[in-house]
Design a protein around this motif. Structure first.
Motif, PDB file in Angstrom:
ATOM      1  N   ASN A 130     -55.383  50.888 -43.417  1.00  0.00           N
ATOM      2  CA  ASN A 130     -56.166  50.482 -42.256  1.00  0.00           C
ATOM      3  C   ASN A 130     -57.663  50.407 -42.554  1.00  0.00           C
ATOM      4  O   ASN A 130     -58.467  50.264 -41.635  1.00  0.00           O
ATOM      5  N   LEU A 131     -58.027  50.516 -43.822  1.00  0.00           N
ATOM      6  CA  LEU A 131     -59.434  50.516 -44.192  1.00  0.00           C
ATOM      7  C   LEU A 131     -59.731  49.295 -45.067  1.00  0.00           C
ATOM      8  O   LEU A 131     -59.434  49.290 -46.258  1.00  0.00           O
ATOM      9  N   PRO A 132     -60.324  48.249 -44.501  1.00  0.00           N
ATOM     10  CA  PRO A 132     -60.646  47.065 -45.302  1.00  0.00           C
ATOM     11  C   PRO A 132     -61.801  47.348 -46.254  1.00  0.00           C
ATOM     12  O   PRO A 132     -62.725  48.098 -45.907  1.00  0.00           O
ATOM     13  N   PRO A 133     -61.804  46.780 -47.437  1.00  0.00           N
ATOM     14  CA  PRO A 133     -62.920  46.988 -48.369  1.00  0.00           C
ATOM     15  C   PRO A 133     -64.185  46.320 -47.858  1.00  0.00           C
ATOM     16  O   PRO A 133     -64.123  45.253 -47.236  1.00  0.00           O
ATOM     17  N   PRO A 134     -65.359  46.924 -48.085  1.00  0.00           N
ATOM     18  CA  PRO A 134     -66.619  46.320 -47.623  1.00  0.00           C
ATOM     19  C   PRO A 134     -66.844  44.925 -48.201  1.00  0.00           C
ATOM     20  O   PRO A 134     -67.361  44.047 -47.516  1.00  0.00           O
ATOM     21  N   ILE A 135     -66.468  44.740 -49.471  1.00  0.00           N
ATOM     22  CA  ILE A 135     -66.581  43.424 -50.114  1.00  0.00           C
ATOM     23  C   ILE A 135     -65.205  43.108 -50.696  1.00  0.00           C
ATOM     24  O   ILE A 135     -64.868  43.588 -51.783  1.00  0.00           O
ATOM     25  N   PRO A 136     -64.390  42.328 -49.992  1.00  0.00           N
ATOM     26  CA  PRO A 136     -63.023  42.063 -50.454  1.00  0.00           C
ATOM     27  C   PRO A 136     -62.987  41.518 -51.871  1.00  0.00           C
ATOM     28  O   PRO A 136     -63.753  40.625 -52.244  1.00  0.00           O
ATOM     29  N   GLY A 137     -62.115  42.109 -52.673  1.00  0.00           N
ATOM     30  CA  GLY A 137     -61.943  41.671 -54.050  1.00  0.00           C
ATOM     31  C   GLY A 137     -62.986  42.179 -55.017  1.00  0.00           C
ATOM     32  O   GLY A 137     -62.845  42.001 -56.231  1.00  0.00           O
ATOM     33  N   LYS A 138     -64.035  42.834 -54.506  1.00  0.00           N
ATOM     34  CA  LYS A 138     -65.114  43.307 -55.363  1.00  0.00           C
ATOM     35  C   LYS A 138     -65.451  44.776 -55.117  1.00  0.00           C
ATOM     36  O   LYS A 138     -66.489  45.259 -55.563  1.00  0.00           O
ATOM     37  N   SER A 139     -64.583  45.467 -54.383  1.00  0.00           N
ATOM     38  CA  SER A 139     -64.796  46.879 -54.076  1.00  0.00           C
ATOM     39  C   SER A 139     -63.698  47.704 -54.738  1.00  0.00           C
ATOM     40  O   SER A 139     -62.529  47.311 -54.727  1.00  0.00           O
ATOM     41  N   ILE A 140     -64.072  48.847 -55.307  1.00  0.00           N
ATOM     42  CA  ILE A 140     -63.062  49.734 -55.874  1.00  0.00           C
ATOM     43  C   ILE A 140     -63.005  51.024 -55.068  1.00  0.00           C
ATOM     44  O   ILE A 140     -63.989  51.453 -54.466  1.00  0.00           O
ATOM     45  N   TRP A 141     -61.831  51.624 -55.055  1.00  0.00           N
ATOM     46  CA  TRP A 141     -61.582  52.849 -54.308  1.00  0.00           C
ATOM     47  C   TRP A 141     -61.520  54.016 -55.274  1.00  0.00           C
ATOM     48  O   TRP A 141     -60.762  54.000 -56.241  1.00  0.00           O
ATOM     49  N   ILE A 142     -62.332  55.040 -55.028  1.00  0.00           N
ATOM     50  CA  ILE A 142     -62.286  56.293 -55.784  1.00  0.00           C
ATOM     51  C   ILE A 142     -61.897  57.389 -54.798  1.00  0.00           C
ATOM     52  O   ILE A 142     -62.680  57.708 -53.897  1.00  0.00           O
ATOM     53  N   PRO A 143     -60.709  57.963 -54.906  1.00  0.00           N
ATOM     54  CA  PRO A 143     -60.290  58.978 -53.938  1.00  0.00           C
ATOM     55  C   PRO A 143     -61.125  60.244 -54.033  1.00  0.00           C
ATOM     56  O   PRO A 143     -61.927  60.420 -54.969  1.00  0.00           O
ATOM     57  N   GLN A 144     -60.941  61.119 -53.074  1.00  0.00           N
ATOM     58  CA  GLN A 144     -61.723  62.356 -52.983  1.00  0.00           C
ATOM     59  C   GLN A 144     -61.702  63.117 -54.302  1.00  0.00           C
ATOM     60  O   GLN A 144     -60.657  63.342 -54.899  1.00  0.00           O
ATOM     61  N   GLY A 145     -62.891  63.507 -54.755  1.00  0.00           N
ATOM     62  CA  GLY A 145     -63.001  64.296 -55.974  1.00  0.00           C
ATOM     63  C   GLY A 145     -62.754  63.530 -57.251  1.00  0.00           C
ATOM     64  O   GLY A 145     -62.679  64.128 -58.329  1.00  0.00           O
ATOM     65  N   GLY A 146     -62.618  62.191 -57.171  1.00  0.00           N
ATOM     66  CA  GLY A 146     -62.344  61.411 -58.381  1.00  0.00           C
ATOM     67  C   GLY A 146     -60.960  61.618 -58.937  1.00  0.00           C
ATOM     68  O   GLY A 146     -60.732  61.476 -60.144  1.00  0.00           O
ATOM     69  N   ALA A 147     -59.995  61.946 -58.045  1.00  0.00           N
ATOM     70  CA  ALA A 147     -58.624  62.232 -58.483  1.00  0.00           C
ATOM     71  C   ALA A 147     -57.854  60.943 -58.708  1.00  0.00           C
ATOM     72  O   ALA A 147     -56.992  60.557 -57.917  1.00  0.00           O
ATOM     73  N   CYS A 148     -58.165  60.265 -59.818  1.00  0.00           N
ATOM     74  CA  CYS A 148     -57.462  59.026 -60.158  1.00  0.00           C
ATOM     75  C   CYS A 148     -57.634  58.776 -61.654  1.00  0.00           C
ATOM     76  O   CYS A 148     -58.144  59.629 -62.382  1.00  0.00           O
ATOM     77  N   GLY A 149     -57.226  57.606 -62.107  1.00  0.00           N
ATOM     78  CA  GLY A 149     -57.270  57.299 -63.525  1.00  0.00           C
ATOM     79  C   GLY A 149     -58.647  57.330 -64.134  1.00  0.00           C
ATOM     80  O   GLY A 149     -58.787  57.437 -65.360  1.00  0.00           O
ATOM     81  N   VAL A 150     -59.693  57.242 -63.308  1.00  0.00           N
ATOM     82  CA  VAL A 150     -61.059  57.277 -63.836  1.00  0.00           C
ATOM     83  C   VAL A 150     -61.328  58.578 -64.595  1.00  0.00           C
ATOM     84  O   VAL A 150     -62.169  58.627 -65.495  1.00  0.00           O
ATOM     85  N   ALA A 151     -60.600  59.657 -64.262  1.00  0.00           N
ATOM     86  CA  ALA A 151     -60.871  60.975 -64.842  1.00  0.00           C
ATOM     87  C   ALA A 151     -60.121  61.241 -66.141  1.00  0.00           C
ATOM     88  O   ALA A 151     -60.356  62.266 -66.788  1.00  0.00           O
ATOM     89  N   VAL A 152     -59.223  60.349 -66.548  1.00  0.00           N
ATOM     90  CA  VAL A 152     -58.361  60.616 -67.696  1.00  0.00           C
ATOM     91  C   VAL A 152     -59.157  60.727 -68.994  1.00  0.00           C
ATOM     92  O   VAL A 152     -58.963  61.660 -69.789  1.00  0.00           O
ATOM     93  N   ALA A 153     -60.056  59.790 -69.253  1.00  0.00           N
ATOM     94  CA  ALA A 153     -60.790  59.782 -70.523  1.00  0.00           C
ATOM     95  C   ALA A 153     -61.621  61.045 -70.693  1.00  0.00           C
ATOM     96  O   ALA A 153     -61.674  61.641 -71.779  1.00  0.00           O
ATOM     97  N   GLY A 154     -62.293  61.479 -69.621  1.00  0.00           N
ATOM     98  CA  GLY A 154     -63.092  62.693 -69.701  1.00  0.00           C
ATOM     99  C   GLY A 154     -62.254  63.922 -69.977  1.00  0.00           C
ATOM    100  O   GLY A 154     -62.669  64.823 -70.723  1.00  0.00           O
ATOM    101  N   ALA A 155     -61.056  63.974 -69.383  1.00  0.00           N
ATOM    102  CA  ALA A 155     -60.159  65.103 -69.622  1.00  0.00           C
ATOM    103  C   ALA A 155     -59.688  65.122 -71.073  1.00  0.00           C
ATOM    104  O   ALA A 155     -59.539  66.191 -71.679  1.00  0.00           O
ATOM    105  N   LYS A 156     -59.449  63.938 -71.642  1.00  0.00           N
ATOM    106  CA  LYS A 156     -59.047  63.874 -73.050  1.00  0.00           C
ATOM    107  C   LYS A 156     -60.149  64.402 -73.961  1.00  0.00           C
ATOM    108  O   LYS A 156     -59.886  65.135 -74.918  1.00  0.00           O
ATOM    109  N   LEU A 157     -61.383  64.028 -73.669  1.00  0.00           N
ATOM    110  CA  LEU A 157     -62.499  64.518 -74.486  1.00  0.00           C
ATOM    111  C   LEU A 157     -62.638  66.033 -74.375  1.00  0.00           C
ATOM    112  O   LEU A 157     -62.914  66.722 -75.360  1.00  0.00           O
TER     113      LEU A 157
END
Length: 445
Positions: A213-240
């Motif tokens: 129910n939450l449309p992106p501010p700029i359709p097709g050009k907005s990315i979603w980062i869930p609370q606390g960065g709990a998504c794939g964005v955190a994988v590389a840092g955890a590996k390091l």
């Protein structure tokens, strides 16, 4: 610093708005306050379950696994050895990390590492959480740094952040992480408690996917980062982080078993670190495979059930995207909120996890003890809360080594490394709120 706001939040429903506050040069603190309080475009946003439902195609998808190849790692954070209540503890000083440009530190420097190295930065980042969140400030810093690099006033990258209705004192006098994030250009969207729960799943978070129910501010050009960065964005840092821990323990561990304790909010760092350690050990030399390194998470938001649900949800999401090895997906150990007694009576009704954002005298005592005895500070929301629980399991030497004690298996015959996750930006206001609340409880005023 969510502690102050947690004391005053109330369940009121109201119309929502967002505030845009561009960073400018100020001559005095009064100018800054006027900027935050008075300057900006105010728009009305009304959430409704009848709004057009957005789909995955409306949001920009990032292949975090592919973007990992562009990551430029900072030098490893140091490891200090200290003594806490007559026991040696290794402190992984991630609080001393600093990412170039954005200057992110601690746990968020790990989580946002891939985001800071994106080849094609999105037009808008959207996230949600508490009004004093460290992740909120980290995202604001990342977006601000991108705008500084571009130096193009006509094509500014945006950061839109959803939170519950601000308490009156915080709206009239923004402070802490909220104050800093607004100055960095964050667009704040306040929603009622009910709408917040409907959108994001309540106080303890929901799906890592953007709400339908939450449309992106700029359709097709907005990315979603869930609370606390709990998504794939955190994988590389955890590996390091896993690579640094394995490398350090290979050189300094002398073959001893190691437990790596991690404070947990969404517990994403703990579960990603756990799987990264296992994966690296399976791929590396025979010596690394023989290292006994276990990850232990100490929940600081919610209970052990919440921690387990959050970690399982994250693993499910990143398994589907191929960001992590499917074979190695499982959960780290979760430290119980208290040690069981020798008679095995089970849980105590009086000893639970520290309630997140709630003033607790025991947390302040632990903060002071670690600061006085070891010479470094813990943040009160995660670090001191985690050690409050951890020290409940501290026992005499005989009990520490006793195989009869069920809970001590987490430490029996093992060395302990604690990952210091940082979060010290709001420490002064955290301590002030906690001290004031304890004075109120004591009846002195």
């Amino acid at each position: 610093m969510m502690m102050a706001s947690a004391l005053f939040l109330r369940n009121h429903r109201h119309r929502t708005h967002f505030r845009r506050s561009p960073l400018t040069i100020h001559s005095s603190l009064d100018d800054i306050m006027n900027e935050v309080l008075n300057v900006g475009n105010f728009s009305q946003f009304q959430f409704s379950t009848n709004n057009k439902r957005s789909g995955p195609e409306d949001w920009l998808a990032i292949d975090w696994n592919r973007e990992e190849q562009h990551v430029v790692a900072s030098p490893p954070s140091p490891v200090d050895q200290v003594w806490i209540r007559d026991r040696p503890v290794y402190i992984k000083r991630d609080d001393q990390l600093r990412l170039p440009g954005s200057q992110l530190s601690g746990n968020k420097a790990r989580k946002m590492l891939t985001l800071t190295c994106l080849q094609d930065f999105p037009e808008c980042i959207v996230s949600y959480g508490g009004p004093q969140s460290n992740a909120m400030l980290a995202l604001a810093a990342v977006v601000h740094f991108q705008n500084q690099k571009m130096n193009n006033a006509d094509n500014k990258k945006r950061f839109v952040y959803y939170t519950k209705k601000l308490p009156r004192f915080l709206r009239s006098q923004p402070n802490g992480n909220l104050f800093r994030a607004l100055l960095l250009g964050m667009e704040l969207v306040e929603v009622s408690v009910q709408d917040y729960n409907d959108l994001f799943g309540g106080d303890f978070g929901g799906s890592p996917e953007p709400p339908k129910n939450l449309p992106p501010p700029i359709p097709g050009k907005s990315i979603w980062i869930p609370q606390g960065g709990a998504c794939g964005v955190a994988v590389a840092g955890a590996k390091l982080l896993a690579e640094e821990i394995i490398s350090y323990w290979r050189d300094h561990g002398r073959g001893r078993p190691l437990t790596v304790a991690v404070p947990g909010g969404t517990c994403s760092t703990a579960v990603l670190l756990h799987n990264a350690v296992r994966s690296l050990q399976s791929e590396n030399t025979t010596a690394d495979k023989q290292l006994d390194i276990q990850v232990l998470v100490i929940p600081c938001v919610g209970d052990d059930g919440y921690a387990r649900r959050q970690m399982a949800s994250l693993l499910s999401q990143i398994r589907q995207t191929g960001t992590i090895d499917d074979v190695l997906c499982d959960l780290p150990e979760i430290l119980p909120p208290y040690p069981e007694d020798l008679s095995g009576r089970g849980r105590s009704n009086t000893e639970q996890y520290v309630t997140f954002g709630t003033p607790d005298a025991s947390v302040l005592d632990v903060y002071r003890e670690i600061k006085d005895e070891c010479g470094f500070q813990l943040d009160l929301l995660y670090g001191a809360s985690a050690w409050t629980v951890l020290l409940r399991h501290w026992r005499s030497e005989s009990l520490w080594e006793s195989s009869e004690h069920p809970t001590s298996a987490n430490f029996q015959g093992r060395q302990l490394m604690y990952v210091h996750s940082g979060g010290l930006e709001g420490i002064n206001s955290q301590v002030s709120v906690l001290v004031f609340a304890n004075i109120l409880d004591s009846g002195l005023i």
